[in-house]
Design a protein around this motif. Structure first.
Motif, PDB file in Angstrom:
ATOM      1  N   LEU A 118       1.048  -1.131   0.122  1.00 54.42           N
ATOM      2  CA  LEU A 118      -0.209   0.257   0.092  1.00 54.42           C
ATOM      3  C   LEU A 118       0.446   1.435  -0.652  1.00 54.42           C
ATOM      4  O   LEU A 118       0.523   1.706  -0.665  1.00 54.42           O
ATOM      5  CB  LEU A 118      -1.109  -0.147   0.933  1.00 54.42           C
ATOM      6  N   THR A 119       1.962   1.209   0.679  1.00 57.53           N
ATOM      7  CA  THR A 119       2.889   2.450   0.883  1.00 57.53           C
ATOM      8  C   THR A 119       3.521   2.584  -0.421  1.00 57.53           C
ATOM      9  O   THR A 119       3.676   3.608  -0.695  1.00 57.53           O
ATOM     10  CB  THR A 119       3.933   2.615   2.128  1.00 57.53           C
ATOM     11  N   GLU A 120       3.994   1.226  -0.858  1.00 56.12           N
ATOM     12  CA  GLU A 120       4.732   1.411  -2.294  1.00 56.12           C
ATOM     13  C   GLU A 120       3.843   2.244  -3.456  1.00 56.12           C
ATOM     14  O   GLU A 120       3.848   3.154  -4.305  1.00 56.12           O
ATOM     15  CB  GLU A 120       5.661   0.083  -2.744  1.00 56.12           C
ATOM     16  N   ALA A 121       2.823   1.618  -4.029  1.00 49.50           N
ATOM     17  CA  ALA A 121       2.053   1.864  -4.288  1.00 49.50           C
ATOM     18  C   ALA A 121       1.032   3.859  -4.874  1.00 49.50           C
ATOM     19  O   ALA A 121       1.408   4.716  -4.717  1.00 49.50           O
ATOM     20  CB  ALA A 121       0.494   1.655  -4.140  1.00 49.50           C
ATOM     21  N   MET A 165      12.906   1.711   2.054  1.00 54.24           N
ATOM     22  CA  MET A 165      11.518   1.944   3.448  1.00 54.24           C
ATOM     23  C   MET A 165      11.250   0.538   4.469  1.00 54.24           C
ATOM     24  O   MET A 165      11.900  -0.437   4.000  1.00 54.24           O
ATOM     25  CB  MET A 165      10.280   1.217   2.030  1.00 54.24           C
ATOM     26  N   ALA A 166      10.616   0.299   5.258  1.00 54.28           N
ATOM     27  CA  ALA A 166      10.943  -0.644   6.357  1.00 54.28           C
ATOM     28  C   ALA A 166       9.213  -0.831   7.003  1.00 54.28           C
ATOM     29  O   ALA A 166       8.850   0.091   7.514  1.00 54.28           O
ATOM     30  CB  ALA A 166      11.981  -0.869   7.577  1.00 54.28           C
ATOM     31  N   THR A 179       8.573   2.876   8.273  1.00 55.06           N
ATOM     32  CA  THR A 179       9.675   4.088   8.787  1.00 55.06           C
ATOM     33  C   THR A 179      10.286   4.430   7.166  1.00 55.06           C
ATOM     34  O   THR A 179      10.876   3.247   6.105  1.00 55.06           O
ATOM     35  CB  THR A 179      10.193   3.099   8.884  1.00 55.06           C
ATOM     36  N   LEU A 180      10.889   5.645   5.990  1.00 51.43           N
ATOM     37  CA  LEU A 180      11.021   5.752   4.956  1.00 51.43           C
ATOM     38  C   LEU A 180      12.576   6.674   5.433  1.00 51.43           C
ATOM     39  O   LEU A 180      12.744   7.341   6.289  1.00 51.43           O
ATOM     40  CB  LEU A 180      10.711   6.725   4.425  1.00 51.43           C
ATOM     41  N   GLY A 181      13.523   6.550   4.613  1.00 49.58           N
ATOM     42  CA  GLY A 181      14.522   6.755   4.874  1.00 49.58           C
ATOM     43  C   GLY A 181      15.468   7.298   3.551  1.00 49.58           C
ATOM     44  O   GLY A 181      15.366   6.656   2.694  1.00 49.58           O
ATOM     45  N   PHE A 182      15.710   8.502   3.544  1.00 45.29           N
ATOM     46  CA  PHE A 182      16.079   9.365   2.348  1.00 45.29           C
ATOM     47  C   PHE A 182      17.993   9.523   2.619  1.00 45.29           C
ATOM     48  O   PHE A 182      17.971  10.527   3.634  1.00 45.29           O
ATOM     49  CB  PHE A 182      15.544  10.326   2.134  1.00 45.29           C
TER      50      PHE A 182
END
Length: 189
Positions: A118-121, A165-166, A179-182
């Protein structure tokens, strides 16, 4: 923000104090950790947390870390501090780079794999991204992505990645954390 700084006759205590003053955080404390000098200051408020560490690597060589954390209520102040850090560290000759992480805990019935999809989409509506590396265990799935339009990149094995993303099921808290990291996640997930 984190990066190297080489002392050219400036005193590290003075540099740390100047950064702390500009960020309006308490006076730095001098510590010795693992045989290296560290100048540290921390400020906690309800919606914002700032940590400064100026750490000795070897004689005359230092590593500076400014960590900014905020909940949604402190978001505007966080953005202001981010810009201030960029200007301040650059003006002091500190070769700093930044990274960022976003994290949210949810109480949901969806599995970690469903939440990941869902988050990827949702992200794919705004960012062109392609999964490059994947880690999975009983409670966590983490994926590193190539997303060329994002400004920060790191080499990971044979891939250049700009986002990670985790999704982690916290069985103790009975929730799931996204969690998203950039470009990478640099906090615990």
């Amino acid at each position: 923000w984190q990066g190297d700084w080489i002392s050219n006759h400036e005193k590290p205590a003075d540099v740390a104090a100047q950064i702390a003053d500009q960020l309006n955080i308490p006076t730095v404390n001098k510590l010795v950790e693992n045989g290296h000098t560290v100048y540290r200051s921390v400020r906690h408020s309800e919606d914002l947390r700032i940590r400064l560490n100026v750490m000795e690597r070897q004689t005359g060589q230092w590593y500076v870390v400014v960590q900014l954390e905020s909940n949604n209520a402190g978001r505007e102040r966080l953005i202001q501090l981010h810009k201030l850090c960029a200007e301040q560290l650059k003006s002091m000759g500190i070769q700093a780079q930044w990274n960022t992480a976003l994290q949210r805990s949810l109480h949901t019935k969806e599995s970690k794999d469903q939440l990941l999809k869902l988050t990827e989409a949702s992200l794919a509506e705004n960012i062109s991204m392609q999964a490059k590396e994947r880690y999975t265990d009983a409670t966590t799935v983490a994926i590193s992505y190539e997303a060329p339009e994002l400004p920060l990149m790191i080499q990971s094995g044979e891939h250049q990645v700009q986002m990670q993303m985790a999704v982690h099921e916290d069985r103790e808290q009975q929730n799931t954390r996204i969690t998203l990291g950039f470009p990478l996640i640099t906090i615990e997930y």
